[in-house]
Motif scaffolding. Structure first.
Motif, mmCIF file in Angstrom:
data_model
loop_
_atom_site.group_PDB
_atom_site.id
_atom_site.type_symbol
_atom_site.label_atom_id
_atom_site.label_comp_id
_atom_site.label_asym_id
_atom_site.label_seq_id
_atom_site.Cartn_x
_atom_site.Cartn_y
_atom_site.Cartn_z
ATOM 1 N N TRP A 6 0.776 -1.441 0.113
ATOM 2 C CA TRP A 6 -0.236 -0.105 0.209
ATOM 3 C C TRP A 6 1.072 1.249 0.061
ATOM 4 C CZ3 TRP A 6 -4.098 -2.210 -1.368
ATOM 5 C CH2 TRP A 6 -4.744 -3.579 -0.005
ATOM 6 N N ASP A 23 -9.320 4.290 2.045
ATOM 7 C CA ASP A 23 -10.598 3.379 1.372
ATOM 8 C C ASP A 23 -9.885 2.571 0.635
ATOM 9 O OD1 ASP A 23 -13.066 3.013 0.114
ATOM 10 O OD2 ASP A 23 -13.737 4.888 0.115
ATOM 11 N N ARG A 25 -11.676 0.166 -1.209
ATOM 12 C CA ARG A 25 -12.488 -0.104 -1.979
ATOM 13 C C ARG A 25 -11.793 1.138 -3.215
ATOM 14 N NH1 ARG A 25 -18.875 -0.401 -1.345
ATOM 15 N NH2 ARG A 25 -19.074 -2.180 -0.583
ATOM 16 N N GLN A 26 -11.347 2.121 -3.085
ATOM 17 C CA GLN A 26 -10.313 3.301 -3.716
ATOM 18 C C GLN A 26 -9.107 2.434 -4.253
ATOM 19 O OE1 GLN A 26 -10.181 7.319 -2.300
ATOM 20 N NE2 GLN A 26 -12.556 6.967 -2.001
ATOM 21 N N GLN A 27 -8.396 2.325 -2.373
ATOM 22 C CA GLN A 27 -7.367 2.090 -3.036
ATOM 23 C C GLN A 27 -7.070 0.237 -4.205
ATOM 24 O OE1 GLN A 27 -3.709 2.090 -2.310
ATOM 25 N NE2 GLN A 27 -3.886 3.629 -0.483
ATOM 26 N N PHE A 28 -7.860 -0.826 -4.254
ATOM 27 C CA PHE A 28 -8.267 -1.731 -4.903
ATOM 28 C C PHE A 28 -8.782 -1.390 -6.554
ATOM 29 C CE2 PHE A 28 -10.453 -5.504 -6.577
ATOM 30 C CZ PHE A 28 -9.750 -6.220 -6.426
ATOM 31 N N ALA A 29 -9.511 0.156 -6.114
ATOM 32 C CA ALA A 29 -10.260 0.414 -7.905
ATOM 33 C C ALA A 29 -8.983 0.034 -7.946
ATOM 34 C CB ALA A 29 -11.222 1.213 -7.574
ATOM 35 N N ALA A 30 -8.169 2.035 -7.599
ATOM 36 C CA ALA A 30 -6.942 1.837 -8.638
ATOM 37 C C ALA A 30 -5.874 0.974 -8.719
ATOM 38 C CB ALA A 30 -6.118 3.051 -7.837
ATOM 39 N N SER A 32 -6.522 -2.339 -9.848
ATOM 40 C CA SER A 32 -6.901 -2.300 -10.595
ATOM 41 C C SER A 32 -6.898 -2.172 -11.652
ATOM 42 C CB SER A 32 -8.596 -2.703 -11.132
ATOM 43 O OG SER A 32 -8.910 -4.168 -9.815
ATOM 44 N N ASP A 33 -7.426 -0.431 -11.932
ATOM 45 C CA ASP A 33 -6.793 0.240 -12.703
ATOM 46 C C ASP A 33 -5.404 0.381 -13.063
ATOM 47 O OD1 ASP A 33 -9.848 1.175 -13.185
ATOM 48 O OD2 ASP A 33 -8.991 2.979 -12.041
ATOM 49 N N GLN A 34 -4.749 0.161 -12.805
ATOM 50 C CA GLN A 34 -3.049 0.410 -13.198
ATOM 51 C C GLN A 34 -2.813 -1.144 -13.514
ATOM 52 O OE1 GLN A 34 -0.939 0.992 -9.642
ATOM 53 N NE2 GLN A 34 -1.560 3.126 -9.299
#
Length: 396
Positions: A6, A23, A25-30, A32-34
């Motif tokens: 992280w 957050d 969720r935001q970390q996981f979404a970021a 995933s986008d990367q």
């Protein structure tokens, strides 16, 4: 160096004293986008890296199979082929997978979080795999030295298995404790307090159980060095104790004395004594000491060594020494020392040799010296002769 999956936000970096809520969720979404962007931009490198990882994985499994073949060639851990093969055969699939990923991950230029993930998993796998390899090598060396000297006695084998099981447990605990500390340190956790606590706890346990550990390692020393085995007749403590070894345990050795009782002696205390193993001697000797009369003819004295040799060899034994030792107050001091041709004498060996020596001495009219005591007794029934007073005066 420590790693983290992280990455802190700019706000967290600007205010280190604050603890902002992360957050997930935001970390996981970021992430995933990367990962999606990385896959679209570097798909060719990813495919090549995956192919290389598969090749590395197969090669490492091939090496692992070679270790199994070496282990079978050595028939377990009894020789150096077996030790090396046993260690290689213990290579885990998780370590092989993480090693393959770690070797090719740089070629695909992954995002930082994925690179940190691969590095972290590889570090954990490598540390614990190294502990497994080291444990197998150390235990293989101990087992190799032990089995090369151990006899085929089933009781000895059972004691050996018990001792090696405890040693293996202790080695495993120490190695995996060190590996856990190393992994926690690489995860960024402060392990100073943990190391200090483990050190204090280890010292406390060592002091409390030092007697048990001393006897345990003494048992392992007995089983490896083999000063005696089960069924051997031994004497110890300068001959004050003797008997037949019945069992060798992890803490004590049981000896059956000649009088019938069983003696239980701590292994550490037993090894502190000088041990005489009478079972493993190659021959046994015995000595007769006697005194011949002063009246023995001087012409016979040079012939006595040959006479003694003839008497001993006629019974099938070997003369070590038979002759004059010196003069004594009662006669001529002699001894006849003879040895067995095997590990020990037959039960009637001393009787036969004594009879043969006595028979030849009588043939030559040689007698033993007997201590003689002369007692002078005064007869008080007769009056004591007295000198007259006149004679006393004249004498003066």
């Amino acid at each position: 160096m420590p790693f983290s999956l992280w990455q802190p936000t700019a706000a967290a970096a600007a205010s280190p004293g604050a603890r902002p809520a992360i957050d997930l969720r935001q970390q996981f979404a970021a992430m995933s986008d990367q990962a999606l962007d990385w896959g679209q931009a570097h798909w060719l490198q990813i495919v090549i890296a995956a192919g290389m990882a598969v090749a590395v994985y197969l090669l490492l499994n091939l090496l692992r199979g070679w270790g199994v073949v070496l282990c079978r060639r050595g028939h377990g851990s009894a020789n150096w082929f077996g030790i090396l093969g046993q260690a290689i055969s213990k290579t885990g699939q998780f370590f092989i997978l993480t090693t393959a990923a770690r070797l090719v991950v740089g070629y695909a230029t992954p995002p930082p979080f994925l690179n940190a993930l691969v590095l972290g998993l590889f570090t954990i796998a490598a540390v614990f795999q190294g502990a497994v390899w080291l444990r197998e090598i150390v235990f293989g060396i101990i087992e190799h030295r032990t089995q090369s000297r151990a006899p085929g006695d089933p009781a000895d084998g059972q004691a050996l298995v018990s001792a090696l099981s405890v040693i293996r447990l202790l080695i495993s605990i120490v190695l995996f404790a060190v590996a856990s500390v190393v992994v926690l340190g690489n995860l960024g956790i402060n392990v100073t307090g943990l190391v200090a606590g483990l050190g204090v706890g280890g010292i406390a346990i060592g002091l409390a159980a030092q007697g048990i550990f001393a006897d345990l390692f003494a048992a392992l020393a007995i089983l490896i060095d083999r000063p005696f085995g089960i069924g051997d007749s031994i004497s110890y403590d300068k001959g004050s104790g003797s008997g037949t070894v019945e069992s060798i345990g992890l803490k004590s050795t049981r000896i059956r004395a000649g009088s019938g009782e069983q003696r239980v002696i701590a292994n550490k205390n037993l090894l502190n004594f000088e041990i005489l193993n009478t079972t493993r001697r190659t021959l046994n000797t015995f000595k007769f000491e006697f005194v011949l009369d002063h009246a023995t003819s001087p012409d016979l004295i040079p012939q006595l060594p040959a006479i003694f040799r003839e008497a001993v060899e006629s019974e099938g034994f070997v003369l070590k020494h038979g002759g004059l030792n010196g003069f004594s107050a009662t006669g001529l001091s002699y001894d006849v020392e003879f040895a067995s041709t095997e590990r020990d004498f037959p039960a009637d060996a001393r009787d036969k040799v004594a009879a043969a020596v006595l028979r030849r001495l009588r043939e030559h009219e040689i007698s033993f010296a007997y201590p003689t005591q002369i007692n002078l007794v005064v007869d008080k029934s007769k009056p004591e002769a007295r000198i007259p007073l006149r004679q006393h005066v004249l004498a003066d």
